[in-house]
Design a protein around this motif. Structure first.
Motif, short mmCIF file in Angstrom:
data_model
loop_
_atom_site.label_atom_id
_atom_site.label_comp_id
_atom_site.label_asym_id
_atom_site.label_seq_id
_atom_site.Cartn_x
_atom_site.Cartn_y
_atom_site.Cartn_z
N GLU A 129 59.96 6.83 49.18
CA GLU A 129 60.25 8.14 49.79
C GLU A 129 59.09 9.10 49.58
OE1 GLU A 129 63.98 9.95 48.71
OE2 GLU A 129 64.76 7.98 48.14
N PRO A 130 58.86 9.98 50.52
CA PRO A 130 57.80 10.97 50.35
C PRO A 130 58.25 12.16 49.49
CG PRO A 130 58.81 11.24 52.49
CD PRO A 130 59.46 10.04 51.85
N PHE A 131 57.34 12.67 48.72
CA PHE A 131 57.57 13.87 47.91
C PHE A 131 56.37 14.79 48.08
CE2 PHE A 131 60.32 10.78 45.99
CZ PHE A 131 61.44 11.52 45.66
N THR A 132 56.62 16.08 47.99
CA THR A 132 55.56 17.06 48.07
C THR A 132 54.79 17.12 46.76
OG1 THR A 132 56.97 18.35 49.51
CG2 THR A 132 55.06 19.47 48.61
N LEU A 133 55.51 16.98 45.65
CA LEU A 133 54.92 17.15 44.33
C LEU A 133 55.50 16.14 43.36
CD1 LEU A 133 53.20 18.97 42.38
CD2 LEU A 133 55.32 20.23 41.96
N LEU A 134 54.65 15.57 42.53
CA LEU A 134 55.07 14.72 41.41
C LEU A 134 54.78 15.51 40.15
CD1 LEU A 134 55.88 12.12 39.91
CD2 LEU A 134 53.51 11.35 40.20
N LEU A 135 55.83 15.81 39.39
CA LEU A 135 55.70 16.52 38.13
C LEU A 135 56.09 15.54 37.04
CD1 LEU A 135 55.17 19.20 36.70
CD2 LEU A 135 57.56 19.78 37.06
N THR A 136 55.14 15.23 36.15
CA THR A 136 55.41 14.20 35.16
C THR A 136 54.88 14.57 33.79
OG1 THR A 136 55.16 11.83 34.67
CG2 THR A 136 53.29 12.91 35.71
N ASP A 137 55.51 13.99 32.80
CA ASP A 137 55.06 14.10 31.42
C ASP A 137 53.71 13.38 31.32
OD1 ASP A 137 54.83 14.10 28.67
OD2 ASP A 137 56.89 13.49 28.32
N ILE A 138 52.80 13.91 30.53
CA ILE A 138 51.50 13.27 30.37
C ILE A 138 51.63 11.99 29.56
CG2 ILE A 138 49.21 13.50 29.33
CD1 ILE A 138 49.33 16.45 30.05
N VAL A 139 52.43 12.03 28.51
CA VAL A 139 52.62 10.86 27.64
C VAL A 139 54.11 10.53 27.63
CG1 VAL A 139 52.39 9.93 25.32
CG2 VAL A 139 50.68 11.53 26.19
N MET A 140 54.45 9.36 28.18
CA MET A 140 55.84 8.93 28.19
C MET A 140 55.97 7.67 27.36
SD MET A 140 56.91 9.66 32.14
CE MET A 140 58.65 9.49 31.89
N ARG A 141 57.07 7.59 26.61
CA ARG A 141 57.33 6.38 25.83
C ARG A 141 57.55 5.21 26.77
NH1 ARG A 141 61.63 9.85 22.94
NH2 ARG A 141 62.55 9.43 24.92
N SER A 142 57.14 4.03 26.34
CA SER A 142 57.42 2.85 27.13
C SER A 142 58.85 2.41 26.86
CB SER A 142 56.44 1.71 26.78
OG SER A 142 56.70 1.24 25.48
N GLU A 143 59.37 1.55 27.70
CA GLU A 143 60.73 1.04 27.53
C GLU A 143 60.90 0.35 26.18
OE1 GLU A 143 63.46 1.42 29.65
OE2 GLU A 143 62.09 2.87 30.51
N GLU A 144 59.85 -0.27 25.67
CA GLU A 144 59.90 -0.97 24.39
C GLU A 144 60.11 -0.02 23.23
OE1 GLU A 144 56.12 -2.80 24.20
OE2 GLU A 144 56.57 -4.29 25.73
N HIS A 145 59.73 1.24 23.40
CA HIS A 145 59.74 2.20 22.30
C HIS A 145 60.80 3.29 22.45
CE1 HIS A 145 55.59 0.54 22.31
NE2 HIS A 145 55.91 0.36 21.05
N THR A 146 61.77 3.10 23.31
CA THR A 146 62.75 4.15 23.53
C THR A 146 63.69 4.35 22.36
OG1 THR A 146 64.18 2.59 24.69
CG2 THR A 146 62.74 3.99 26.04
N SER A 147 63.81 3.37 21.47
CA SER A 147 64.72 3.50 20.32
C SER A 147 64.05 4.17 19.15
CB SER A 147 65.24 2.12 19.91
OG SER A 147 64.15 1.30 19.50
N GLU A 148 62.75 4.45 19.22
CA GLU A 148 62.05 5.09 18.11
C GLU A 148 62.32 6.56 18.05
OE1 GLU A 148 57.90 4.16 18.26
OE2 GLU A 148 58.29 2.03 18.21
#
Length: 72
Positions: free
Chosen positions: A53-72
């Motif tokens: 899908e098209p979006f006008t803007l992508l707003l994202t965190d600069i550093v995101m945890r990977s799926e492997e590290h979500t429990s930390e």
């Protein structure tokens, strides 16, 4: 998907943020400002959606945890 910029609504934002409270805060603020917001807690799901899908803007965190590290 190829969409001309003039066909994308000016207010469509994809928000990718892994911190639940920050994501909720940003979503509320953007909605109150009149934006159509689609939120994701990880970059993988956000990437899958932005490829479809098209979006006008992508707003994202600069550093995101990977799926492997979500429990930390």
């Amino acid at each position: 998907m190829s969409v001309r910029p003039s066909q994308v609504p000016i207010h469509r934002v994809l928000l990718a943020e892994d911190d639940d409270s920050m994501r909720a805060f940003l979503e509320r603020a953007l909605i109150r400002a009149g934006y159509d917001v689609v939120c994701f807690a990880n970059g993988v799901e956000a990437l899958e959606r932005i490829e479809r899908e098209p979006f006008t803007l992508l707003l994202t965190d600069i550093v995101m945890r990977s799926e492997e590290h979500t429990s930390e």
